[in-house]
Enzyme design. Structure first.
Site, mmCIF file in Angstrom:
data_model
loop_
_atom_site.group_PDB
_atom_site.id
_atom_site.type_symbol
_atom_site.label_atom_id
_atom_site.label_comp_id
_atom_site.label_asym_id
_atom_site.label_seq_id
_atom_site.Cartn_x
_atom_site.Cartn_y
_atom_site.Cartn_z
ATOM 1 N N TYR A 165 0.848 -1.203 0.000
ATOM 2 C CA TYR A 165 0.000 0.000 0.000
ATOM 3 C C TYR A 165 0.884 1.255 0.000
ATOM 4 O O TYR A 165 0.673 2.182 -0.783
ATOM 5 C CB TYR A 165 -0.947 0.020 1.213
ATOM 6 C CG TYR A 165 -1.657 1.343 1.355
ATOM 7 C CD1 TYR A 165 -2.668 1.702 0.467
ATOM 8 C CD2 TYR A 165 -1.273 2.264 2.338
ATOM 9 C CE1 TYR A 165 -3.292 2.945 0.562
ATOM 10 C CE2 TYR A 165 -1.895 3.504 2.436
ATOM 11 C CZ TYR A 165 -2.907 3.839 1.549
ATOM 12 O OH TYR A 165 -3.517 5.076 1.633
ATOM 13 N N LYS A 169 1.169 4.186 -3.004
ATOM 14 C CA LYS A 169 0.956 5.627 -2.855
ATOM 15 C C LYS A 169 2.178 6.407 -3.321
ATOM 16 O O LYS A 169 2.062 7.445 -3.964
ATOM 17 C CB LYS A 169 0.617 5.976 -1.398
ATOM 18 C CG LYS A 169 -0.681 5.376 -0.896
ATOM 19 C CD LYS A 169 -1.887 5.702 -1.761
ATOM 20 C CE LYS A 169 -2.314 7.142 -1.701
ATOM 21 N NZ LYS A 169 -3.497 7.401 -2.583
HETATM 22 P P1 NDP Z 1 -12.008 4.865 0.894
HETATM 23 O O1 NDP Z 1 -11.779 3.412 0.699
HETATM 24 O O2 NDP Z 1 -13.178 5.284 1.698
HETATM 25 O O3 NDP Z 1 -12.079 5.581 -0.519
HETATM 26 C C1 NDP Z 1 -11.382 5.120 -1.640
HETATM 27 C C2 NDP Z 1 -12.145 5.530 -2.879
HETATM 28 O O4 NDP Z 1 -11.480 5.022 -4.050
HETATM 29 C C3 NDP Z 1 -13.561 4.924 -2.906
HETATM 30 O O5 NDP Z 1 -14.427 5.823 -3.548
HETATM 31 C C4 NDP Z 1 -13.365 3.670 -3.764
HETATM 32 O O6 NDP Z 1 -14.571 3.225 -4.357
HETATM 33 C C5 NDP Z 1 -12.385 4.214 -4.800
HETATM 34 N N1 NDP Z 1 -11.629 3.153 -5.463
HETATM 35 C C6 NDP Z 1 -10.701 2.323 -4.918
HETATM 36 N N2 NDP Z 1 -10.221 1.488 -5.855
HETATM 37 C C7 NDP Z 1 -10.865 1.794 -7.015
HETATM 38 C C8 NDP Z 1 -10.814 1.269 -8.342
HETATM 39 N N3 NDP Z 1 -9.983 0.289 -8.681
HETATM 40 N N4 NDP Z 1 -11.624 1.829 -9.271
HETATM 41 C C9 NDP Z 1 -12.486 2.840 -8.943
HETATM 42 N N5 NDP Z 1 -12.563 3.377 -7.727
HETATM 43 C C10 NDP Z 1 -11.766 2.861 -6.774
HETATM 44 O O7 NDP Z 1 -10.686 5.467 1.511
HETATM 45 P P2 NDP Z 1 -10.284 6.918 2.025
HETATM 46 O O8 NDP Z 1 -11.363 7.897 1.829
HETATM 47 O O9 NDP Z 1 -9.726 6.728 3.358
HETATM 48 O O10 NDP Z 1 -9.081 7.232 1.026
HETATM 49 C C11 NDP Z 1 -9.165 8.213 -0.001
HETATM 50 C C12 NDP Z 1 -7.760 8.536 -0.455
HETATM 51 O O11 NDP Z 1 -7.017 9.018 0.656
HETATM 52 C C13 NDP Z 1 -6.981 7.342 -1.017
HETATM 53 O O12 NDP Z 1 -6.209 7.797 -2.104
HETATM 54 C C14 NDP Z 1 -6.090 6.940 0.161
HETATM 55 O O13 NDP Z 1 -4.924 6.296 -0.265
HETATM 56 C C15 NDP Z 1 -5.802 8.298 0.771
HETATM 57 N N6 NDP Z 1 -5.378 8.258 2.170
HETATM 58 C C16 NDP Z 1 -6.220 7.795 3.154
HETATM 59 C C17 NDP Z 1 -5.804 7.768 4.474
HETATM 60 C C18 NDP Z 1 -6.677 7.283 5.581
HETATM 61 O O14 NDP Z 1 -6.189 7.124 6.714
HETATM 62 N N7 NDP Z 1 -7.965 7.079 5.370
HETATM 63 C C19 NDP Z 1 -4.449 8.223 4.850
HETATM 64 C C20 NDP Z 1 -3.663 8.707 3.750
HETATM 65 C C21 NDP Z 1 -4.119 8.721 2.475
HETATM 66 P P3 NDP Z 1 -15.632 2.326 -3.511
HETATM 67 O O15 NDP Z 1 -16.270 3.257 -2.521
HETATM 68 O O16 NDP Z 1 -16.583 1.858 -4.531
HETATM 69 O O17 NDP Z 1 -14.845 1.236 -2.866
#
Ligand code: NDP
Length: 343
Positions: A165, A169
């Site tokens: 992961y 990133k």
């Molecule tokens: P979520 O899992 O809630 O959100 C991820 C989003 O990406 C969802 O909308 C998901 O869709 C979509 N997604 C994932 N894979 C695919 C794919 N292959 N095709 C289309 N859509 C996809 O996580 P977060 O809100 O926590 O994360 C959002 C961003 O923030 C990410 O980039 C994550 O790496 C980053 N981040 C998060 C942290 C945390 O602690 N939460 C810390 C640091 C960075 P679906 O809802 O349908 O699954």
């Protein structure tokens, strides 16, 4: 002004969409299925300024082309938040690396093909995982800044779900900066990244509180709900930021000139699992005897043994104070307890 938000169903992205709508932007969100689109649209009260488009897999070739073909020059800002966050996989390339990296390249390529002269700002949601080197975890002398990079490579990160992961990133963010360098004379947009550490905070909508919460919030969920796995988290430590501050940073990242070309590192300081236990036990007496207590007050000594994140440049650009650990943990815990009828 129209803003495209990829992965609009996400924990963080829902706040971003909400903040954008509150500031009267027109928002186009991409989601994976019609069912998810219908649910999200309903959550936002069928707001006419929110349009949702299907992008089933960000990694599929030309994944975002249809969205840019449809809206073309209307889109002025792109916030790319979609990326897989699941660490429970052994298929590192398929489940993490390829979607993260190709998803980022796909959205940037679509801008280049259909909106090279109209998209002005792009913000990629990266992570502190792209900044820190996890092999330094126990070294209190290490300081990370906006210039630091996780040294992971495509090959070296394929050790376990967490390292993959983190690698996903780092490599996705690096691909975005490379793209801008290589296409400087072709695309108009300026790039910024938002690099949050563990993101805590309540879900935007109470209905989103499930048995298991995504990523970082599950640390608090496991504690509050007295799950057996909380035992194994006892030695856990990291840095934290509240989801509302993360959302706000995404808007600042495209609204502020000073954010152009910058990595915004979002962290408000260290925490240990003991700190979470202390806050929840103190503030929610109804959980007395039902959740872990540990060794109250002992977390602070561990902070000294952890690397420091110096994000003073980011704080200066953003100019607002981040929410405290107590506030973010309390708000997360309270929402879970409300859902369980225990508040
Ligand atoms: P979520 O899992 O809630 O959100 C991820 C989003 O990406 C969802 O909308 C998901 O869709 C979509 N997604 C994932 N894979 C695919 C794919 N292959 N095709 C289309 N859509 C996809 O996580 P977060 O809100 O926590 O994360 C959002 C961003 O923030 C990410 O980039 C994550 O790496 C980053 N981040 C998060 C942290 C945390 O602690 N939460 C810390 C640091 C960075 P679906 O809802 O349908 O699954």
């Amino acid at each position: 002004m129209t803003v495209l938000v990829s992965g609009a169903t996400g924990f963080i992205a829902q706040y971003i969409v909400n903040d954008l709508l509150k500031q009267n932007y027109k928002v186009i969100g991409t989601v994976r299925s019609q069912e998810k689109a219908d649910k999200l649209k309903k959550h936002f009260g069928n707001n006419p300024n929110l349009a949702l488009e299907l992008v089933a897999d960000i990694a599929a070739p030309n994944a975002f082309d249809s969205v840019f073909k449809k809206y073309g020059a209307d889109i002025k800002v792109v916030l790319h938040t979609a990326s897989p966050v699941s660490i429970n996989t052994k298929e590192y390339e398929k489940d993490l690396l390829i979607p993260a990296v190709n998803g980022t390249k796909n959205i940037l390529e679509a801008i280049k093909k259909y909106a090279a002269k109209s998209v002005e700002r792009v913000v990629v949601t990266s992570s502190c995982a792209a900044v820190v080197d996890t092999s330094n975890q126990g070294d209190g002398s290490v300081v990370y800044t906006e210039e630091s990079w996780n040294p992971a490579t495509w090959e070296s990160c394929q050790v376990n779900g967490i390292s993959a992961y983190c690698g996903s990133k780092k490599l996705a963010e690096a691909a975005a900066w490379d793209f801008v360098r290589e296409n400087r004379n072709v695309v108009k947009f300026q790039l910024s990244t938002v690099n949050p550490i563990y993101v805590f905070g309540p879900q935007l909508f109470d209905e989103e509180v499930k048995d298991r919460l995504s990523s970082s919030c599950e640390l608090i969920n496991a504690l509050v709900r007295g799950k057996p796995e909380a035992q194994y988290l006892q030695g856990m430590r990291g840095n934290y930021i509240d989801v509302r501050d993360v959302s706000r940073a995404h808007l600042a990242a495209f609204q502020k000139e000073q954010a152009i070309g910058k990595r915004l590192i979002l962290s408000n300081g260290p925490f240990t699992y003991q700190d979470l236990e202390d806050i929840v036990n103190e503030d929610f007496p109804q959980l007395k005897g039902k959740i872990l207590v540990g060794n109250p007050g002992s977390g602070k000594d561990i902070h000294k043994t952890m690397p420091t994140i110096d994000n003073s440049k980011t704080r200066e650009i953003l100019g607002y104070p981040f929410k405290s650990l107590k506030e973010t943990v309390d708000d997360t815990a309270a929402q879970i307890l409300k859902k369980d009828g225990k508040l």
